[in-house]
Motif scaffolding. Sequence first.
Motif, PDB file in Angstrom:
ATOM      1  N   SER A 281      -4.562   2.700  -9.199  1.00  0.00           N
ATOM      2  CA  SER A 281      -5.826   2.898  -8.635  1.00  0.00           C
ATOM      3  C   SER A 281      -6.184   4.340  -9.110  1.00  0.00           C
ATOM      4  O   SER A 281      -7.647   4.405  -9.227  1.00  0.00           O
ATOM      5  N   ASP A 282      -5.658   5.218  -9.455  1.00  0.00           N
ATOM      6  CA  ASP A 282      -6.079   6.757 -10.015  1.00  0.00           C
ATOM      7  C   ASP A 282      -7.096   6.491 -11.145  1.00  0.00           C
ATOM      8  O   ASP A 282      -7.960   7.120 -11.482  1.00  0.00           O
ATOM      9  N   GLN A 283      -6.460   5.473 -12.106  1.00  0.00           N
ATOM     10  CA  GLN A 283      -7.572   5.105 -13.203  1.00  0.00           C
ATOM     11  C   GLN A 283      -8.695   4.361 -12.798  1.00  0.00           C
ATOM     12  O   GLN A 283      -9.752   4.702 -13.474  1.00  0.00           O
ATOM     13  N   LEU A 284      -8.534   3.125 -12.107  1.00  0.00           N
ATOM     14  CA  LEU A 284      -9.533   2.407 -11.870  1.00  0.00           C
ATOM     15  C   LEU A 284     -10.562   3.173 -10.886  1.00  0.00           C
ATOM     16  O   LEU A 284     -11.860   2.929 -11.217  1.00  0.00           O
ATOM     17  N   ASN A 285     -10.143   4.282 -10.162  1.00  0.00           N
ATOM     18  CA  ASN A 285     -11.232   4.878  -9.399  1.00  0.00           C
ATOM     19  C   ASN A 285     -12.238   5.654 -10.386  1.00  0.00           C
ATOM     20  O   ASN A 285     -13.298   5.853  -9.952  1.00  0.00           O
ATOM     21  N   ILE A 286     -11.955   6.114 -11.491  1.00  0.00           N
ATOM     22  CA  ILE A 286     -12.976   6.457 -12.331  1.00  0.00           C
ATOM     23  C   ILE A 286     -13.990   5.520 -12.249  1.00  0.00           C
ATOM     24  O   ILE A 286     -15.263   5.947 -12.768  1.00  0.00           O
ATOM     25  N   PHE A 287     -13.681   4.286 -12.765  1.00  0.00           N
ATOM     26  CA  PHE A 287     -14.856   3.208 -12.877  1.00  0.00           C
ATOM     27  C   PHE A 287     -15.555   2.939 -11.834  1.00  0.00           C
ATOM     28  O   PHE A 287     -16.446   2.512 -11.675  1.00  0.00           O
ATOM     29  N   TRP A 288     -14.955   3.360 -10.532  1.00  0.00           N
ATOM     30  CA  TRP A 288     -15.709   3.198  -9.101  1.00  0.00           C
ATOM     31  C   TRP A 288     -17.057   4.180  -9.134  1.00  0.00           C
ATOM     32  O   TRP A 288     -17.789   4.072  -8.436  1.00  0.00           O
ATOM     33  N   LEU A 289     -16.608   5.506  -9.566  1.00  0.00           N
ATOM     34  CA  LEU A 289     -17.416   6.461  -9.296  1.00  0.00           C
ATOM     35  C   LEU A 289     -18.720   6.253  -9.954  1.00  0.00           C
ATOM     36  O   LEU A 289     -18.862   6.223 -11.105  1.00  0.00           O
ATOM     37  N   LEU A 318     -24.831   9.534 -12.642  1.00  0.00           N
ATOM     38  CA  LEU A 318     -23.466  10.402 -12.863  1.00  0.00           C
ATOM     39  C   LEU A 318     -22.217   9.416 -12.532  1.00  0.00           C
ATOM     40  O   LEU A 318     -22.123   9.078 -11.305  1.00  0.00           O
ATOM     41  N   THR A 319     -21.777   8.934 -13.771  1.00  0.00           N
ATOM     42  CA  THR A 319     -20.535   7.996 -13.161  1.00  0.00           C
ATOM     43  C   THR A 319     -19.211   8.394 -13.822  1.00  0.00           C
ATOM     44  O   THR A 319     -19.159   9.459 -14.863  1.00  0.00           O
ATOM     45  N   GLY A 320     -17.955   7.771 -13.451  1.00  0.00           N
ATOM     46  CA  GLY A 320     -16.867   8.217 -13.971  1.00  0.00           C
ATOM     47  C   GLY A 320     -16.774   7.846 -15.588  1.00  0.00           C
ATOM     48  O   GLY A 320     -16.125   8.697 -16.224  1.00  0.00           O
ATOM     49  N   GLU A 321     -17.285   6.919 -15.909  1.00  0.00           N
ATOM     50  CA  GLU A 321     -17.392   6.764 -17.450  1.00  0.00           C
ATOM     51  C   GLU A 321     -18.065   7.732 -18.114  1.00  0.00           C
ATOM     52  O   GLU A 321     -17.330   8.063 -19.359  1.00  0.00           O
ATOM     53  N   ARG A 322     -18.811   8.501 -17.556  1.00  0.00           N
ATOM     54  CA  ARG A 322     -19.554   9.481 -18.414  1.00  0.00           C
ATOM     55  C   ARG A 322     -18.848  10.627 -18.322  1.00  0.00           C
ATOM     56  O   ARG A 322     -18.920  11.566 -19.406  1.00  0.00           O
ATOM     57  N   LEU A 323     -17.774  10.728 -17.666  1.00  0.00           N
ATOM     58  CA  LEU A 323     -16.767  11.944 -17.679  1.00  0.00           C
ATOM     59  C   LEU A 323     -15.418  11.783 -18.588  1.00  0.00           C
ATOM     60  O   LEU A 323     -14.844  12.530 -18.683  1.00  0.00           O
ATOM     61  N   ILE A 324     -15.362  10.645 -19.140  1.00  0.00           N
ATOM     62  CA  ILE A 324     -14.225  10.111 -20.002  1.00  0.00           C
ATOM     63  C   ILE A 324     -14.311  10.859 -21.153  1.00  0.00           C
ATOM     64  O   ILE A 324     -13.231  11.474 -21.610  1.00  0.00           O
ATOM     65  N   PRO A 325     -15.346  10.884 -22.004  1.00  0.00           N
ATOM     66  CA  PRO A 325     -15.153  11.118 -23.588  1.00  0.00           C
ATOM     67  C   PRO A 325     -15.391  13.045 -23.366  1.00  0.00           C
ATOM     68  O   PRO A 325     -14.881  13.486 -24.524  1.00  0.00           O
ATOM     69  N   GLY A 326     -15.691  13.796 -22.408  1.00  0.00           N
ATOM     70  CA  GLY A 326     -15.926  14.891 -22.445  1.00  0.00           C
ATOM     71  C   GLY A 326     -16.936  15.288 -21.131  1.00  0.00           C
ATOM     72  O   GLY A 326     -17.033  14.602 -20.257  1.00  0.00           O
ATOM     73  N   ASP A 327     -17.134  16.678 -21.050  1.00  0.00           N
ATOM     74  CA  ASP A 327     -18.064  17.215 -19.865  1.00  0.00           C
ATOM     75  C   ASP A 327     -19.440  16.510 -20.027  1.00  0.00           C
ATOM     76  O   ASP A 327     -19.962  16.027 -21.231  1.00  0.00           O
ATOM     77  N   TYR A 328     -19.756  16.377 -18.693  1.00  0.00           N
ATOM     78  CA  TYR A 328     -21.188  15.481 -18.623  1.00  0.00           C
ATOM     79  C   TYR A 328     -22.305  16.642 -18.184  1.00  0.00           C
ATOM     80  O   TYR A 328     -21.924  17.339 -17.095  1.00  0.00           O
ATOM     81  N   THR A 329     -23.435  16.951 -18.888  1.00  0.00           N
ATOM     82  CA  THR A 329     -24.305  17.928 -18.363  1.00  0.00           C
ATOM     83  C   THR A 329     -25.531  17.280 -18.234  1.00  0.00           C
ATOM     84  O   THR A 329     -26.265  16.476 -18.703  1.00  0.00           O
ATOM     85  N   VAL A 330     -25.974  17.732 -17.000  1.00  0.00           N
ATOM     86  CA  VAL A 330     -27.694  17.619 -16.711  1.00  0.00           C
ATOM     87  C   VAL A 330     -28.574  18.821 -16.836  1.00  0.00           C
ATOM     88  O   VAL A 330     -27.934  19.905 -16.503  1.00  0.00           O
ATOM     89  N   SER A 331     -29.665  18.589 -17.385  1.00  0.00           N
ATOM     90  CA  SER A 331     -30.435  19.816 -17.605  1.00  0.00           C
ATOM     91  C   SER A 331     -31.941  19.490 -17.425  1.00  0.00           C
ATOM     92  O   SER A 331     -32.299  18.494 -17.754  1.00  0.00           O
ATOM     93  N   ALA A 332     -32.514  20.556 -17.010  1.00  0.00           N
ATOM     94  CA  ALA A 332     -34.089  20.352 -16.781  1.00  0.00           C
ATOM     95  C   ALA A 332     -34.855  21.518 -17.062  1.00  0.00           C
ATOM     96  O   ALA A 332     -34.221  22.833 -16.410  1.00  0.00           O
ATOM     97  N   THR A 333     -36.190  21.409 -17.244  1.00  0.00           N
ATOM     98  CA  THR A 333     -36.870  22.734 -17.467  1.00  0.00           C
ATOM     99  C   THR A 333     -38.177  22.770 -16.700  1.00  0.00           C
ATOM    100  O   THR A 333     -38.771  21.484 -16.809  1.00  0.00           O
ATOM    101  N   SER A 334     -38.481  23.602 -16.001  1.00  0.00           N
ATOM    102  CA  SER A 334     -39.868  23.475 -15.064  1.00  0.00           C
ATOM    103  C   SER A 334     -40.692  24.831 -15.269  1.00  0.00           C
ATOM    104  O   SER A 334     -39.995  25.691 -15.558  1.00  0.00           O
ATOM    105  N   ARG A 335     -41.901  24.760 -14.851  1.00  0.00           N
ATOM    106  CA  ARG A 335     -42.721  25.882 -14.865  1.00  0.00           C
ATOM    107  C   ARG A 335     -43.566  26.141 -13.535  1.00  0.00           C
ATOM    108  O   ARG A 335     -44.090  25.107 -13.057  1.00  0.00           O
ATOM    109  N   VAL A 336     -43.534  27.305 -13.117  1.00  0.00           N
ATOM    110  CA  VAL A 336     -44.581  27.702 -12.050  1.00  0.00           C
ATOM    111  C   VAL A 336     -45.355  28.560 -12.554  1.00  0.00           C
ATOM    112  O   VAL A 336     -45.352  29.462 -13.035  1.00  0.00           O
ATOM    113  N   THR A 337     -46.836  27.910 -12.156  1.00  0.00           N
ATOM    114  CA  THR A 337     -47.907  28.733 -12.775  1.00  0.00           C
ATOM    115  C   THR A 337     -48.263  30.027 -11.758  1.00  0.00           C
ATOM    116  O   THR A 337     -48.101  29.534 -10.491  1.00  0.00           O
TER     117      THR A 337
END
Length: 363
Positions: A281-289, A318-337
């Motif tokens: 289950s510990d391995q399958l739960n990664i694919f549940w996430l 954001l899924t467990g599969e995306r965490l398998i090969p390495g760290d997973y990063t989300v990033s964004a840039t915005s501007r306040v006028t």
Amino acid sequence: MKTTISSYWMLLASVALFFSCEKQDVRLHTVIHEDGTCEREVIYNKVMTQEERDSLWSKDSTSAPLAPVPECVNMEGFMGSHTDIGDNDTVTTTLEYREFKDVKEMCQYTPLQLNGERLKSNADLEKHFRWFYTEYTYTETFSTVADTFKLPATNYADNDIVRFWFTGQPNLLEGLNGSEASEKICKMEPFVSQWMNDNLFKMCFDYMVEHYDSIQNPPVNKEQFVALHDSLAKYLLKDGQAQLPAVEVTEEFEKFFHSNAYAPFFDDETPLGMGMSEELSDQLNIFWLSVTYTLEMPGTVVNPGTGVLKNGIIYYPLTGERLIPGDYTVSATSRVTHIWAYVVTFLIFLVAIGSFVYRGRKK
């Protein structure tokens, strides 16, 4: 209840496809403010029967209704909640967390977990003053779960293929038409099947070695059993092919060893069987996430990174599969006028023009 090769290996091989239609409807929403403070909430939906909904709003209830919490949600630190009934018997629950002084503090209370342990993440918020605007860049990195698998996927394919399969990046299908993309993906699929089969076999085999002293009258001693690893893997996995015989594992072990001494490992009503099932289950739960990560940035988003921008909100998978090969990063840039900067600039421009006209008239 007996466990079959089909339910052990075939389930692992097909779990990603199965859960692509059965993803948990969970959303992690992050809001970044101009002053660097931030807040989070978790929203999850569940279709409930009338009886289940009535139990939430029972007259005897002394607290706010709370629909059953998904296993991937960590409840520690939330400050309040509310539950609403929507269309098609869907119940929506929102867990509200306190406002954090900065993104570092927020990451200490990441409200997601896997196998009972909080996911680890680290975030940074950079602010750059540009006179007419302030630029904000937010980055959050979730730590990999690769150590859950004893055999790394890069043992079976090069790093680009592994990352593409689990994360979609780098895009190895760029420039290909539908048939060409399908052919390329089909060529990649065998490495995934073999990797999953080999990992599950190793997990089961190592568990049996670890608990070998619990076996009554084993046909071979522990050292001999370890030496038979490769032969047993070849026999059970049929040379690594994904299509495995849908027969009981106990029967296959009995044929190979001419003994039923290993049967308790494949009966989840025994302590040995329950223990092996938990590790499975510990391995399958990664694919549940599977969580939708949404992000609100101050001002106007100018770069959503790998996310999709809709009505000012950025969506990331954001899924467990995306965490398998390495760290997973989300990033964004915005501007306040800075409206004031435009006003000041305009006034300076007017003063300069006025000064020029005044000097001209004085002459």
